[in-house]
Design an enzyme around this catalytic site. Structure first.
Site, PDB file in Angstrom:
ATOM      1  CB  SER A  68     -33.940  58.704 -42.465  1.00 34.51           C
ATOM      2  OG  SER A  68     -34.972  57.573 -41.690  1.00 34.51           O
ATOM      3  CB  SER A  75     -29.672  56.231 -33.663  1.00 42.03           C
ATOM      4  OG  SER A  75     -30.684  57.033 -33.875  1.00 42.03           O
ATOM      5  CD  GLU A  79     -41.650  50.192 -25.774  1.00 34.34           C
ATOM      6  OE1 GLU A  79     -41.003  51.366 -26.247  1.00 34.34           O
ATOM      7  OE2 GLU A  79     -42.048  49.829 -25.534  1.00 34.34           O
ATOM      8  CD  GLU A 131     -36.884  62.409 -34.920  1.00 32.97           C
ATOM      9  OE1 GLU A 131     -35.888  62.843 -34.319  1.00 32.97           O
ATOM     10  OE2 GLU A 131     -36.509  61.392 -35.701  1.00 32.97           O
ATOM     11  CD  GLN A 153     -33.051  62.862 -36.078  1.00 34.70           C
ATOM     12  OE1 GLN A 153     -33.352  61.680 -37.169  1.00 34.70           O
ATOM     13  NE2 GLN A 153     -32.923  63.611 -35.447  1.00 34.70           N
TER      14      GLN A 153
HETATM   15  C1  LIG Z   1     -37.843  54.205 -39.637  1.00 37.90           C
HETATM   16  C2  LIG Z   1     -36.557  54.897 -38.878  1.00 37.90           C
HETATM   17  C3  LIG Z   1     -36.350  55.786 -39.280  1.00 37.90           C
HETATM   18  C4  LIG Z   1     -34.953  56.238 -38.676  1.00 37.90           C
HETATM   19  N1  LIG Z   1     -33.931  57.776 -39.074  1.00 37.90           N
HETATM   20  C5  LIG Z   1     -33.368  57.894 -38.242  1.00 37.90           C
HETATM   21  C6  LIG Z   1     -32.379  58.507 -38.506  1.00 37.90           C
HETATM   22  O1  LIG Z   1     -32.986  59.578 -39.898  1.00 37.90           O
HETATM   23  N2  LIG Z   1     -31.918  59.817 -37.889  1.00 37.90           N
HETATM   24  C7  LIG Z   1     -31.386  59.153 -36.760  1.00 37.90           C
HETATM   25  O2  LIG Z   1     -30.486  59.368 -36.000  1.00 37.90           O
HETATM   26  N3  LIG Z   1     -31.755  57.751 -36.173  1.00 37.90           N
HETATM   27  C8  LIG Z   1     -32.875  57.217 -37.294  1.00 37.90           C
HETATM   28  N4  LIG Z   1     -33.569  56.296 -36.520  1.00 37.90           N
HETATM   29  C9  LIG Z   1     -33.402  55.425 -35.398  1.00 37.90           C
HETATM   30  C10 LIG Z   1     -34.124  55.645 -33.941  1.00 37.90           C
HETATM   31  O3  LIG Z   1     -34.238  57.272 -33.221  1.00 37.90           O
HETATM   32  C11 LIG Z   1     -33.762  55.159 -32.325  1.00 37.90           C
HETATM   33  O4  LIG Z   1     -34.161  53.682 -33.331  1.00 37.90           O
HETATM   34  C12 LIG Z   1     -33.894  55.088 -31.951  1.00 37.90           C
HETATM   35  O5  LIG Z   1     -33.997  56.085 -30.550  1.00 37.90           O
HETATM   36  C13 LIG Z   1     -34.508  54.088 -30.240  1.00 37.90           C
HETATM   37  O6  LIG Z   1     -32.533  53.550 -30.369  1.00 37.90           O
HETATM   38  P1  LIG Z   1     -32.468  52.064 -30.464  1.00 37.90           P
HETATM   39  O7  LIG Z   1     -33.132  51.014 -31.979  1.00 37.90           O
HETATM   40  O8  LIG Z   1     -30.770  51.298 -30.499  1.00 37.90           O
HETATM   41  O9  LIG Z   1     -32.949  51.072 -29.543  1.00 37.90           O
HETATM   42  P2  LIG Z   1     -32.782  51.458 -28.202  1.00 37.90           P
HETATM   43  O10 LIG Z   1     -32.017  52.524 -27.284  1.00 37.90           O
HETATM   44  O11 LIG Z   1     -32.220  50.306 -27.974  1.00 37.90           O
HETATM   45  O12 LIG Z   1     -34.711  50.420 -27.224  1.00 37.90           O
HETATM   46  C14 LIG Z   1     -34.217  49.400 -27.285  1.00 37.90           C
HETATM   47  C15 LIG Z   1     -35.642  49.140 -26.814  1.00 37.90           C
HETATM   48  O13 LIG Z   1     -35.912  49.462 -25.096  1.00 37.90           O
HETATM   49  C16 LIG Z   1     -36.454  50.592 -24.934  1.00 37.90           C
HETATM   50  N5  LIG Z   1     -36.339  51.100 -24.064  1.00 37.90           N
HETATM   51  C17 LIG Z   1     -34.636  51.911 -24.120  1.00 37.90           C
HETATM   52  N6  LIG Z   1     -34.827  52.688 -23.111  1.00 37.90           N
HETATM   53  C18 LIG Z   1     -35.709  52.894 -22.152  1.00 37.90           C
HETATM   54  C19 LIG Z   1     -36.222  53.798 -21.176  1.00 37.90           C
HETATM   55  N7  LIG Z   1     -35.229  54.484 -20.410  1.00 37.90           N
HETATM   56  N8  LIG Z   1     -37.682  53.156 -20.419  1.00 37.90           N
HETATM   57  C20 LIG Z   1     -38.235  52.242 -21.346  1.00 37.90           C
HETATM   58  N9  LIG Z   1     -37.797  51.361 -22.655  1.00 37.90           N
HETATM   59  C21 LIG Z   1     -35.994  51.766 -22.867  1.00 37.90           C
HETATM   60  C22 LIG Z   1     -36.766  50.653 -26.278  1.00 37.90           C
HETATM   61  O14 LIG Z   1     -38.094  51.378 -26.249  1.00 37.90           O
HETATM   62  C23 LIG Z   1     -36.871  49.588 -27.108  1.00 37.90           C
HETATM   63  O15 LIG Z   1     -37.903  48.891 -26.957  1.00 37.90           O
HETATM   64  C24 LIG Z   1     -34.623  55.895 -37.296  1.00 37.90           C
HETATM   65  C25 LIG Z   1     -35.371  54.083 -36.879  1.00 37.90           C
HETATM   66  C26 LIG Z   1     -35.985  54.495 -37.617  1.00 37.90           C
HETATM   67  C27 LIG Z   1     -37.106  52.794 -37.482  1.00 37.90           C
END
Ligand SMILES: Cc1cc2nc3c(=O)[nH]c(=O)nc-3n(C[C@H](O)[C@H](O)[C@H](O)COP(=O)(O)OP(=O)(O)OC[C@H]3O[C@@H](n4cnc5c(N)ncnc54)[C@H](O)[C@@H]3O)c2cc1C
Length: 393
Positions: free
Chosen positions: A147, A115, A363, A230, A112
């Site tokens: 992933s 992100s 969150e 998902e 996928q």
């Molecule tokens: C094990 C694992 C596998 C993954 N696999 C995939 C994959 O295969 N493909 C893919 O596309 N992505 C994948 N991801 C990515 C995942 O979807 C993102 O990490 C996730 O959506 C959070 O985005 P970010 O890491 O950019 O954090 P951010 O969006 O930058 O968030 C940082 C912090 O801010 C908080 N926050 C952000 N917005 C808000 C809001 N509006 N209100 C309150 N709090 C908020 C969040 O909760 C978090 O604590 C994976 C992640 C992990 C950990």
């Protein structure tokens, strides 16, 4: 009319024509797909029989009793749980016929590409560009946390096709060939020591327009089908009572009487009950799914799954006392699947930290439940009518 008796008969005919003991695994899986017994609720010709989803259990029970091989669903979770429902809902006839069979048999793994470094929770802010060039699209950008990108043959991808529109409106959804020379996959090492996910750099990647899912500019809506599925697929695997993580913690309790305290007993019992409630809630969600696409309830299920996994794995480490600090393997492996029960307690403890991030953070899911399940006032979203190119980044 396909009822339970008819499905049972059909499954027995499959087993008679392709006895599992003497049939090659892949041949058996292909024959099962062609017989419409892969996912019975899918259309005829695409591995199903247009039958009620609940009847899959009849087929699965017959196959399990006969020792038939399965398609190793944990290895191909992204394909089965996320790509397939989206291909089914938005793919052309050619696209569905081309992709669904090898996806289901596990011959082709999917990943996928959603992100990005600047777009996770705020996924609609994504900046990977797709520009039309004749019958193709040319894609440039960077994805992250992907992933299985290292094992995947195909990817579901969202990219920006019109930067002049507000962020949710200028996105288009594609199927991306992971063997295109412009796709570069680099491992990202996690807290567990493994590199289960990756950064993916896309440079001049060509995608035929025929591999677009949904209309140009409608990718956000298409992506909702993927994201709702998902959340159900991350939190919603079917497990027996005391299966999964709680089974591991309970086993430690039983095997190590010397380490027992009243406080740990109380905590274990409370988590055992929570795990059972979560398991039964999952069953109910699956029954609701019989009636259609998952809704925001899947977000609530995934929220509970993350909390519970972290609490149970924490308790297991505590129950093990100093043995809980031992870690089985720091080698940077490139696993094909996440195996929560196959490794030691330390692995479960560390890996479950990601459960409250992947598939939508806790969150963000709380916001979804607040707004869409409880009907509370929405978060202020001041940027939803601003052209993407004018957003601060
Ligand atoms: C094990 C694992 C596998 C993954 N696999 C995939 C994959 O295969 N493909 C893919 O596309 N992505 C994948 N991801 C990515 C995942 O979807 C993102 O990490 C996730 O959506 C959070 O985005 P970010 O890491 O950019 O954090 P951010 O969006 O930058 O968030 C940082 C912090 O801010 C908080 N926050 C952000 N917005 C808000 C809001 N509006 N209100 C309150 N709090 C908020 C969040 O909760 C978090 O604590 C994976 C992640 C992990 C950990």
């Amino acid at each position: 009319m396909t009822d339970a008796a008819a499905l049972q008969e059909r499954t027995r005919a499959l087993l008679a024509a392709h006895p599992p003991a003497t049939t090659d695994r892949l041949d058996f899986l292909r024959a099962r797909y062609d017989a419409g017994l892969a996912w019975v609720h899918y259309p005829v010709g695409l591995g199903g029989l247009d039958a009620p989803r609940s009847l899959q259990a009849v087929v699965d029970a017959e196959l399990a009793a006969a020792g038939a091989p399965d398609n190793d669903p944990r290895r191909i979770g992204i394909g089965l749980g996320m790509a397939a429902p989206t291909l089914l809902a938005y793919g052309s006839d050619e696209v569905r016929s081309r992709f669904l069979r090898p996806l289901w048999t596990g011959e082709e793994v999917w990943c996928q590409l959603f992100s990005e470094p600047g777009a996770g929770s705020d996924l609609a802010a994504l900046g990977t560009r797709a520009v039309r060039d004749g019958d193709d699209w040319v894609v440039d950008g960077q994805k992250v946390w992907t992933s299985s990108a290292h094992t995947a043959r195909w990817a579901i991808l969202i990219a920006r096709t019109d930067p002049d529109l507000p962020k949710h409106r200028g996105i288009t959804y594609f199927v991306c060939d992971m063997t295109d020379p412009g796709v570069e996959v680099r491992p990202l090492r996690q807290i567990t020591g493994e590199a289960e996910f990756n950064e993916v750099f896309l440079t001049g990647v060509r995608i035929p327009d025929a591999h677009r899912l949904g209309e140009t500019g409608d990718g956000w809506r298409v992506a909702q089908t993927t994201l709702m599925n998902e959340r159900v697929s991350i939190g919603g695997a079917r497990i027996p009572r005391e299966g999964g993580m709680i089974g591991k913690a309970a086993a430690v309790w039983r095997e190590r009487p010397a380490l027992r305290t009243h406080a740990l007993h109380r905590d274990l019992l409370a988590l055992w009950v929570d795990a059972e409630v979560a398991r039964l809630t999952g069953e109910r969600l699956r029954q609701q799914l019989v009636a259609g696409q998952p809704g925001p309830e899947g977000s609530a299920m995934k929220l509970g799954f993350a909390r519970l996994n972290q609490a149970i794995s924490g308790l297991e480490v505590e129950l093990l006392a100093e043995d809980g600090l031992v870690y089985d393997d720091w080698t940077m492996r490139r696993p094909e699947l996440v195996d929560f029960t196959g490794r030691d307690a330390g692995y479960r403890y560390l890996r479950s930290k990601g459960n409250s991030i992947e598939g939508g953070t806790t969150e963000v899911l709380l916001n979804i439940v607040a707004e869409r399940v409880l009907g509370l006032p929405p978060e202020p979203r001041n940027d939803k009518d601003v052209p993407w190119k004018d957003l601060a980044r």
